[in-house]
Design a protein around this motif. Structure first.
Motif, short mmCIF file in Angstrom:
data_model
loop_
_atom_site.label_atom_id
_atom_site.label_comp_id
_atom_site.label_asym_id
_atom_site.label_seq_id
_atom_site.Cartn_x
_atom_site.Cartn_y
_atom_site.Cartn_z
N PRO A 163 8.55 -2.52 -8.95
CA PRO A 163 8.85 -2.21 -7.55
C PRO A 163 10.36 -2.08 -7.36
O PRO A 163 11.14 -2.56 -8.18
N PRO A 164 10.78 -1.37 -6.29
CA PRO A 164 9.97 -0.77 -5.22
C PRO A 164 9.47 0.63 -5.52
O PRO A 164 8.75 1.21 -4.72
N ARG A 165 9.89 1.19 -6.67
CA ARG A 165 9.44 2.55 -6.97
C ARG A 165 7.93 2.61 -7.11
O ARG A 165 7.29 3.55 -6.64
N ASN A 166 7.35 1.63 -7.76
CA ASN A 166 5.90 1.57 -7.93
C ASN A 166 5.36 0.28 -7.35
O ASN A 166 6.08 -0.72 -7.25
N LEU A 167 4.11 0.32 -6.98
CA LEU A 167 3.43 -0.88 -6.50
C LEU A 167 2.75 -1.59 -7.66
O LEU A 167 2.26 -0.95 -8.60
N LEU A 168 2.73 -2.90 -7.61
CA LEU A 168 2.02 -3.66 -8.62
C LEU A 168 0.55 -3.73 -8.30
O LEU A 168 0.12 -3.54 -7.16
N ASN A 169 -0.24 -4.03 -9.32
CA ASN A 169 -1.69 -4.19 -9.16
C ASN A 169 -2.13 -5.46 -9.85
O ASN A 169 -1.55 -5.88 -10.86
N THR A 221 0.82 -1.23 0.00
CA THR A 221 0.00 0.00 0.00
C THR A 221 0.84 1.27 0.00
O THR A 221 0.32 2.33 -0.30
N ILE A 222 2.14 1.18 0.33
CA ILE A 222 3.00 2.36 0.41
C ILE A 222 4.15 2.18 -0.58
O ILE A 222 5.02 1.33 -0.37
N PRO A 223 4.18 2.97 -1.68
CA PRO A 223 5.28 2.85 -2.64
C PRO A 223 6.63 3.13 -1.98
O PRO A 223 6.74 3.93 -1.05
N GLN A 224 7.67 2.45 -2.50
CA GLN A 224 9.05 2.56 -2.05
C GLN A 224 9.29 2.01 -0.65
O GLN A 224 10.42 1.92 -0.21
N GLU A 225 8.23 1.72 0.07
CA GLU A 225 8.38 1.07 1.37
C GLU A 225 7.97 -0.39 1.29
O GLU A 225 8.63 -1.27 1.86
N HIS A 226 6.90 -0.67 0.59
CA HIS A 226 6.45 -2.04 0.37
C HIS A 226 6.94 -2.51 -1.00
O HIS A 226 6.77 -1.81 -1.99
N ASP A 251 0.59 -6.08 -13.38
CA ASP A 251 1.07 -5.10 -14.37
C ASP A 251 2.57 -4.86 -14.21
O ASP A 251 3.05 -3.74 -14.31
N TYR A 252 3.32 -5.93 -13.97
CA TYR A 252 4.76 -5.84 -13.73
C TYR A 252 5.49 -5.74 -15.06
O TYR A 252 5.59 -6.71 -15.81
N ASN A 253 6.01 -4.56 -15.40
CA ASN A 253 6.78 -4.36 -16.62
C ASN A 253 7.85 -3.31 -16.37
O ASN A 253 8.04 -2.85 -15.25
N GLN A 254 8.55 -2.93 -17.43
CA GLN A 254 9.67 -2.00 -17.27
C GLN A 254 9.23 -0.61 -16.83
O GLN A 254 10.02 0.14 -16.26
#
Length: 433
Positions: A170-176, A70-75, A163-166
């Protein structure tokens, strides 16, 4: 009404129901109630240890599996996804132990109702050795299998629905979780649709043509060498099996040099005599032709060795009977040789098709799936497995690579299962499977 209540109370008071209820509440209590004290204490210790050591891990894992953070760059979504899958596996083991606790407590309670005495410790160990020891011995291998084979497959399966792509990693963005969007994009979005259908059709053509040619060539050579008129059979067999003895990657690299349009011996020394220059590596069509020829060369020795052994086991009296009946050479081949060979080798031949469907080595070592094709994100000779490699390690489209891998797995398993079901070698007596 009173009778029903009495029957219900009597049912509740039966040892089997009491033991089951106690085991539901606290694993091990049912065994203690059945006077299986040691077994009950062991199950109780296992339960407490499992809950104390794994509860927090499973709690976070299940939460992460559903939310992916739920928290980008932390999770880190990938770490949470992996922890969630491991949590499911560990939870499955826990549920299996809990189910064993219930079944065992009820079984001992039924024995108690029937007046059978509890087995002594020595008798219990003897029963365990007779019935449970094999399962106990394969348990470490089963656990390794789950974490080495099943876990990566589950991880790949999960990635296909994210939606894991270039551009979203992660960790910059969270996946959905994106449901079936990746599969839909394969057949709807132009660049994915054009590439997928082009690579898919070539994969099918490659698998069928290359595998069939190597089987036909191997069978033809095996028939020739098995002919009674042929002399020096051992020498001929040794020579024909030599390509199989050379490591495949060495042969592929040599062929890559031979087919090089600039300095390769095929163009410079052979075709140049006829003033012909073929763009083996730069034209998709000729590159595919070269790949099929190379695979035929690499694959026929195994098929030749396989068929040679089977042909020598065909009873000679069958051919003699055919000669008496006036059978021609073609009729003996069709009605005696081919059925006998296919009955013995069909499963292995099916494996040849499945192997070539995922034959990454020859595609990548020959020309890395090139040449490029305009409007597609795969090379002209890429098959599905080599395309998945590029999507994973070159363009980082992990979600699409996982989706394509699932499609490949379903196709191979479906084809193999259907063919094995139709194969006579897998039928029992009476025509049943």
């Amino acid at each position: 009404m009173a009778n029903n209540q009495n029957e219900r109370k009597a049912g509740i008071s039966q040892p089997r129901n009491i033991a089951t209820l106690l085991s539901i509440l606290v694993p091990g209590l049912g065994q203690i109630y059945n006077r299986r004290i040691v077994k009950g204490i062991i199950l109780l210790i296992i339960t407490i240890s499992f809950l104390v050591t794994m509860w927090n891990y499973i709690d976070i894992g299940i939460w992460g599996l559903f939310t992916l953070g739920t928290i980008p760059q932390e999770h880190h979504s990938i770490q949470l996804l992996l922890q969630g899958l491991i949590s499911l596996i560990v939870l499955a083991f826990g549920i299996a132990i809990y189910a064993y606790n219930l079944i065992d407590a009820r079984k001992d309670a039924i024995a108690r109702e029937e007046g059978r005495p509890n087995p002594t410790f020595i008798k219990g160990m003897s029963n365990f050795y007779d019935k449970g020891f094999p399962y106990f011995m394969i348990l470490p291998g089963l656990i390794m299998l789950v974490f080495i084979v099943v876990l990566p497959l589950l991880f790949m399966l999960a990635l296909a629905f994210t939606d894991y792509n270039q551009y979203n990693a992660p960790p910059r963005n969270l996946l959905n979780w994106v449901s079936f969007d990746n599969f839909v994009n394969l057949v709807n979005v132009d660049i994915w649709k054009d590439t997928f259908f082009s690579v898919f059709t070539w994969t099918i053509v490659w698998t069928v043509v290359a595998t069939t040619l190597q089987i036909v060539l191997g069978f033809f050579l095996a028939l020739l060498v098995n002919d009674k008129r042929i002399k020096f059979k051992r020498t001929i067999r040794t020579v024909l099996i030599l390509p199989w003895a050379v490591p495949a990657f060495v042969s592929i690299l040599i062929f890559s040099a031979l087919f090089n349009p600039t300095f390769g011996a095929i163009n410079r020394d052979l075709l140049a005599q006829f003033e012909i220059m073929i763009p083996w590596l730069s034209d998709p069509f000729w590159a595919k032709v070269a790949l099929i020829m190379i695979q035929t060369w690499l694959g026929f020795p195994f098929v030749f060795a396989l068929f040679t052994g089977v042909l020598q086991s065909v009873p000679s009296d069958m051919y003699e009977a055919a000669d008496v009946d006036g059978g021609t050479r073609w009729q003996k081949l069709r009605h005696i040789t081919v059925p006998h060979v296919l009955f013995a080798t069909a499963p292995l031949l099916i494996m040849q098709y499945a192997q070539n469907f995922n034959n990454f080595n020859i595609i990548y070592l020959f020309n890395e799936g090139n040449p490029p094709v305009r409007g597609q994100n795969a090379g002209g000779t890429d098959i599905l497995i080599s395309w998945v490699y590029k999507l994973t390690f070159e363009t980082n489209n992990y979600n699409m690579a996982a989706a394509i891998t699932i499609i490949m797995g379903v196709l191979v398993m479906g084809f193999a299962f259907y063919q094995f079901r139709k194969t006579a070698a897998f039928k029992e007596e009476g025509g049943r499977y």
